[in-house]
Design an enzyme around this catalytic site. Structure first.
Site, PDB file in Angstrom:
ATOM      1  CB  CYS A  49      -5.690 106.697   3.284  1.00 42.01           C
ATOM      2  SG  CYS A  49      -6.095 105.146   2.032  1.00 42.01           S
ATOM      3  CG  HIS A  65      -2.025 107.278   4.103  1.00 38.89           C
ATOM      4  ND1 HIS A  65      -1.488 105.894   3.901  1.00 38.89           N
ATOM      5  CD2 HIS A  65      -2.681 107.843   3.232  1.00 38.89           C
ATOM      6  CE1 HIS A  65      -2.709 105.183   3.539  1.00 38.89           C
ATOM      7  NE2 HIS A  65      -2.827 106.065   3.017  1.00 38.89           N
ATOM      8  CG  ASN A  83      -2.100 102.595   1.305  1.00 42.39           C
ATOM      9  OD1 ASN A  83      -2.697 102.890   1.894  1.00 42.39           O
ATOM     10  ND2 ASN A  83      -2.620 103.681  -0.289  1.00 42.39           N
TER      11      ASN A  83
END
Lengths: 317, 79
Positions: free
Chosen positions: A110, A244, A274
């Site tokens: 990520c 993020h 996500n």
């Protein structure tokens, strides 16, 4: 010399999977998912591999700037869900765009989009490139255990891209790695070698939610304070924090701990889930196309995730 | 330092409830406190107490959490 962001693009697959539909697949419900992670729906690819998502996002960034594929000097793609071990996603994007420049992937889960920007900054600093595409593209639905109710509700598919040109708008950055495979890991396919007797794990996302939460909040707070200090600005001078999009609870808790007004933190996880390395460039593209950024404004990008890794940077728009 | 009272104050603040509702035997989930709320409270306590409390145990009641924090603090003192 570093770079400036010239244009942005993003793409998510058409198919939307909402919480109601998920509640028929695993034991969960809309209230639990919304309260726990802040997600209402996510986009899921039904026939597009990762590079197709990345290609479409990249093409949109090029179109927005009126730049053609032959004018790009390098493509970097952040991804952990490449459809091939080789060729990498960036090469497949290059092929689809009809570009001829070098193309490589960065795997930092990520955090990878910020690691990719930092890598790009190095090429600009050495005068090796005039124009670069940095893409984050993920098909996380391929690595999710669809019977595991606390992880399968979190992730989604999508891609975002930025076109960079020579400039001085990348003001500061910090990258961190803390090698650890207990808190977050996604095993690879183990193969079928008749010789290998070691462990083979199911190739799906394993995550300790509580530890991830703690790591994420601490990283956001520390990394943003550090990059602001490195850039010689006050944290309060940051106009937009583009984090993020891992879990709205992480961002909400970090907001409380940082001296930045809450409405400067951009949150779109409700609609995408996500999307790992794609979440920051998707958010950048949304903000950019809505006309939210004013020239000269300071943006803080911050990311955290598997590795463990975390990264942040300050960019002047 | 009374960890139970500190934690109780955090819970009351977090869910805005009557303090009498929070006893040692109260279930955290019963109060509407999920595992991420628990981590948030531990992180706040870490800041207040100036220590790191590695959280790796399943806790059900308020008392479980109090005992976990006390155990970690004792480990730190002895280290």
């Amino acid at each position: 010399m570093s770079f400036r962001i010239v244009s942005t693009g993003s793409y998510v697959p058409e198919r939307i999977l909402n919480n109601e539909e998920l509640s028929h697949m695993v034991e969960t419900n809309d209230e639990w998912i919304t309260q726990r992670v802040g997600i209402k729906e996510r986009h899921i690819s039904v026939d597009e591999p990762t590079s197709e998502l990345g290609y479409k996002a990249a093409q949109r960034a090029l179109d927005a700037a009126g730049v053609t594929a032959d004018q790009i000097d390098m493509i970097i793609c952040a991804s952990i869900t490449a459809e091939y071990k080789s060729p990498n996603v960036a090469c497949m994007i290059q092929k689809k765009l009809g570009a001829t420049c070098p193309a490589m992937d960065i795997n930092c889960a990520c955090s990878a989009f910020v690691f990719a920007l930092e890598t790009a900054a190095g090429y600009f600093a050495r005068g090796k490139v005039n124009r670069m595409l940095v893409v984050g593209a993920e098909r996380l639905s391929a690595t999710v255990d669809w019977t595991h109710r606390s992880t399968c509700v979190i992730f989604g598919d999508g891609a975002g891209a930025v076109l960079l040109e020579k400039g001085d708008n990348y003001l500061s950055s910090r990258l961190h790695s803390y090698g650890d495979n207990d808190i977050i890991r996604i095993p690879n396919y183990g193969g079928d070698s008749p010789f290998y007797k070691g462990p083979i794990e199911k190739p799906v996302i394993n995550m300790n939610g509580q530890e991830t939460f703690k790591f994420a909040v601490k990283s956001i707070c520390k990394d943003i304070a550090d990059v602001a200090a490195d850039a010689g600005i006050k944290v309060e001078d940051i106009s937009w924090v583009v984090p993020h999009q891992a879990n709205s609870r992480i961002i909400d808790f970090a907001k409380k701990k940082l001296p930045i007004p809450g409405d400067r933190f951009y949150l779109n996880i409700e609609r995408y889930g996500n999307t790992s390395s794609a979440s920051i460039p998707i958010a950048l593209d949304e903000l950019n196309r809505k006309g939210c950024f004013k020239r000269g404004e300071l943006l803080a990008l911050c990311a955290f995730g598997g590795g463990l890794s975390s990264a942040a940077c300050i960019i002047r728009w | 330092m009374d960890i139970f009272e500190k934690l109780k104050a955090k819970i009351v603040e977090k869910i805005d409830c009557d303090p009498s509702k929070v006893t040692r035997d109260t279930s955290l989930i019963g109060l509407g406190i999920d595992s991420l709320d628990t981590v948030e409270m531990i992180m706040d306590l870490e800041e207040e107490l100036g220590v790191e409390l590695e959280f790796d145990e399943a806790v059900t009641t308020v008392d479980d959490l109090v005992k976990f924090i006390e155990k970690r603090l004792k480990e730190k003192e002895n280290a």
